[in-house]
Design a protein around this motif. Structure first.
Motif, mmCIF file in Angstrom:
data_model
loop_
_atom_site.group_PDB
_atom_site.id
_atom_site.type_symbol
_atom_site.label_atom_id
_atom_site.label_comp_id
_atom_site.label_asym_id
_atom_site.label_seq_id
_atom_site.Cartn_x
_atom_site.Cartn_y
_atom_site.Cartn_z
ATOM 1 N N ARG A 1 0.850 -1.211 0.000
ATOM 2 C CA ARG A 1 0.000 0.000 0.000
ATOM 3 C C ARG A 1 0.874 1.246 0.000
ATOM 4 O O ARG A 1 1.882 1.294 0.704
ATOM 5 N N PRO A 2 0.491 2.258 -0.766
ATOM 6 C CA PRO A 2 1.327 3.466 -0.823
ATOM 7 C C PRO A 2 1.496 4.138 0.540
ATOM 8 O O PRO A 2 2.463 4.859 0.745
ATOM 9 N N ASP A 3 0.552 3.889 1.458
ATOM 10 C CA ASP A 3 0.699 4.514 2.784
ATOM 11 C C ASP A 3 1.410 3.599 3.788
ATOM 12 O O ASP A 3 1.355 3.828 4.999
ATOM 13 N N HIS A 4 2.090 2.569 3.305
ATOM 14 C CA HIS A 4 2.867 1.706 4.202
ATOM 15 C C HIS A 4 3.928 2.559 4.899
ATOM 16 O O HIS A 4 4.621 3.351 4.245
ATOM 17 N N PRO A 5 4.080 2.422 6.224
ATOM 18 C CA PRO A 5 5.037 3.273 6.962
ATOM 19 C C PRO A 5 6.445 3.278 6.359
ATOM 20 O O PRO A 5 7.095 4.318 6.310
ATOM 21 N N LEU A 6 6.910 2.132 5.879
ATOM 22 C CA LEU A 6 8.273 2.101 5.335
ATOM 23 C C LEU A 6 8.437 3.085 4.168
ATOM 24 O O LEU A 6 9.501 3.661 3.971
ATOM 25 N N LEU A 7 7.359 3.271 3.398
ATOM 26 C CA LEU A 7 7.466 4.120 2.197
ATOM 27 C C LEU A 7 7.475 5.614 2.547
ATOM 28 O O LEU A 7 7.730 6.451 1.686
ATOM 29 N N SER A 8 7.203 5.920 3.813
ATOM 30 C CA SER A 8 7.234 7.330 4.212
ATOM 31 C C SER A 8 8.654 7.772 4.570
ATOM 32 O O SER A 8 8.900 8.949 4.800
ATOM 33 N N LEU A 9 9.587 6.840 4.626
ATOM 34 C CA LEU A 9 10.946 7.174 5.080
ATOM 35 C C LEU A 9 11.837 7.565 3.899
ATOM 36 O O LEU A 9 11.868 6.869 2.889
ATOM 37 N N PRO A 10 12.604 8.655 4.053
ATOM 38 C CA PRO A 10 13.484 9.067 2.951
ATOM 39 C C PRO A 10 14.615 8.082 2.702
ATOM 40 O O PRO A 10 15.142 8.014 1.592
ATOM 41 N N ASN A 11 14.958 7.297 3.727
ATOM 42 C CA ASN A 11 16.074 6.358 3.536
ATOM 43 C C ASN A 11 15.611 4.957 3.127
ATOM 44 O O ASN A 11 16.316 3.973 3.334
ATOM 45 N N VAL A 12 14.413 4.879 2.550
ATOM 46 C CA VAL A 12 13.946 3.617 1.963
ATOM 47 C C VAL A 12 13.804 3.812 0.451
ATOM 48 O O VAL A 12 13.102 4.713 -0.006
ATOM 49 N N THR A 13 14.501 2.975 -0.297
ATOM 50 C CA THR A 13 14.375 2.955 -1.754
ATOM 51 C C THR A 13 13.523 1.739 -2.097
ATOM 52 O O THR A 13 13.820 0.639 -1.624
ATOM 53 N N ALA A 14 12.478 1.932 -2.886
ATOM 54 C CA ALA A 14 11.551 0.816 -3.130
ATOM 55 C C ALA A 14 11.305 0.616 -4.619
ATOM 56 O O ALA A 14 11.213 1.583 -5.378
ATOM 57 N N THR A 15 11.198 -0.639 -5.005
ATOM 58 C CA THR A 15 10.766 -0.989 -6.365
ATOM 59 C C THR A 15 9.690 -2.070 -6.253
ATOM 60 O O THR A 15 9.650 -2.818 -5.267
ATOM 61 N N PRO A 16 8.800 -2.164 -7.252
ATOM 62 C CA PRO A 16 7.635 -3.067 -7.147
ATOM 63 C C PRO A 16 7.892 -4.491 -7.681
ATOM 64 O O PRO A 16 7.332 -4.886 -8.697
ATOM 65 N N HIS A 17 8.713 -5.252 -6.979
ATOM 66 C CA HIS A 17 8.997 -6.654 -7.315
ATOM 67 C C HIS A 17 9.347 -6.808 -8.802
ATOM 68 O O HIS A 17 8.644 -7.491 -9.546
#
Ligand code: DGY
Length: 337
Positions: free
Chosen positions: A271-287
């Motif tokens: 979910r876009p509102d997942h807490p991890l995605l709110s952090l500037p030091n998390v880089t995310a890609t969609p599998h």
């Protein structure tokens, strides 16, 4: 003899579909971006001899029990945690996966994520597009060096080896933790074996490449993050449930570790509102570990070859539960039930 019936749970590249269609009657779930609903999947399974699945299709053991004609499930993925292999084996259903064809592509993404998190690429882009770039100053977006740092690979299979070869080009020291020692990896890239705890203590980058199994579920929790360096970058390109995401969030906000790069999540799509995605030091890609045009074609082709081989009395190239092939119903001519 009538042709085998096959269901494919997503559109696949045309050359791979052609392999299936030459030998089988195929039905394909046509909505490319939409998951095939469980009730459709269960209904199709009750009808077909072969099923070509994606890592996103969670197969219920009860559907296998209720599928009298089903002989083979060909998963278009190297991971097969979405398939109840034990139930399949009990019912004489062969399961296949796609190892080998995606190693280099997945290693490319793993390395890209490591570099992106270390050098704060996502923060850099946001700084520009949000109009916050005020100029150059010595501490501006300073990150961690990848070259000459220590990389700890947890799960040193084929993809781990491909990552290790890249790491050598960056003059990295390579540590690994694996169920069994890998003398070949030690000889090829100078990798050093460590217990998990020692690897976590010594590594600047911890890269997770283990399959999801009952043993690896929740493998990274508060204890593991507390062993890591405060400057460490954690990279996960395996499966989300290997990590306790609440513990990872806590480790990132309290400075126990420095950054994380994640291609996988406990629930996908995350979910876009997942807490991890709110952090500037998390880089995310969609599998997207294996997502290159050429590799997705290779994966689909291997899955199709596995499926057709199983349904035409030949040994599939990459079975997960080959013991099924020794059962009487798999002996003799053809294998169509
Ligand atoms: C795999 O092959 O297991 C991937 O995660 C699916 O792309």
């Amino acid at each position: 003899m009538s042709r085998p019936q096959v269901f494919v749970t997503r559109r696949i590249p045309a050359p791979a579909l052609a392999i299936l269609e030459e030998a089988c009657d195929c039905r394909v779930w046509e909505y490319e971006e939409e998951l095939c609903p469980p009730e459709v999947l269960a209904r199709e399974m009750a009808r077909v001899h072969g099923l070509l699945t994606m890592a996103t299709d969670r197969i219920d053991p009860a559907w296998i029990a209720a599928a009298p004609r089903l002989r083979v499930i060909a998963n278009m993925a190297v991971g097969y945690d979405n398939i109840p292999v034990q139930a399949a084996t009990e019912h004489g259903v062969l399961v296949t996966n796609t190892p080998g064809v995606l190693d280099e592509t997945t290693a490319d993404l793993a390395f890209a994520l490591m570099l992106a998190a270390a050098r704060r690429l996502y923060e850099g882009q946001r700084t520009i597009v949000e109009g916050r770039w005020k100029g150059w100053y010595p501490s501006f977006l300073t990150g961690q060096d990848v070259h000459s740092a220590t990389l700890g690979i947890v799960g040193a299979g084929r993809i781990g080896r491909a990552v290790a070869r890249r790491a050598r080009g960056f003059d990295m020291r390579i540590l690994y933790h694996n169920r069994r020692r890998r003398p070949d990896l030690e000889a090829e890239v100078g990798a050093e074996y460590r217990s998990l705890d020692d690897l976590l203590r010594e590594s600047d980058f911890v890269m997770v490449l283990v399959p999801l199994t009952p043993e690896t579920r929740g493998m990274f929790g508060a204890r593991e993050f507390s062993l890591m360096k405060p400057t460490a970058v954690f990279v996960n390109v395996s499966r989300g449930p290997v990590v306790d995401e609440a513990a990872l969030y806590d480790a990132l906000v309290t400075g126990k570790i420095w950054a994380a790069a994640l291609d996988v999540f406990s629930e996908e799509p995350v979910r876009p509102d997942h807490p991890l995605l709110s952090l500037p030091n998390v880089t995310a890609t969609p599998h997207i570990g294996s997502a290159s045009v050429a590799t997705r074609l290779r994966m689909a082709t291997l899955a199709a070859e596995n499926l057709v081989a199983a349904l035409t009395g030949r040994r599939p190239p990459t079975p997960v539960n080959p013991e099924v092939l020794d059962r009487p119903e798999w002996q003799g001519e053809g294998s169509q039930g």
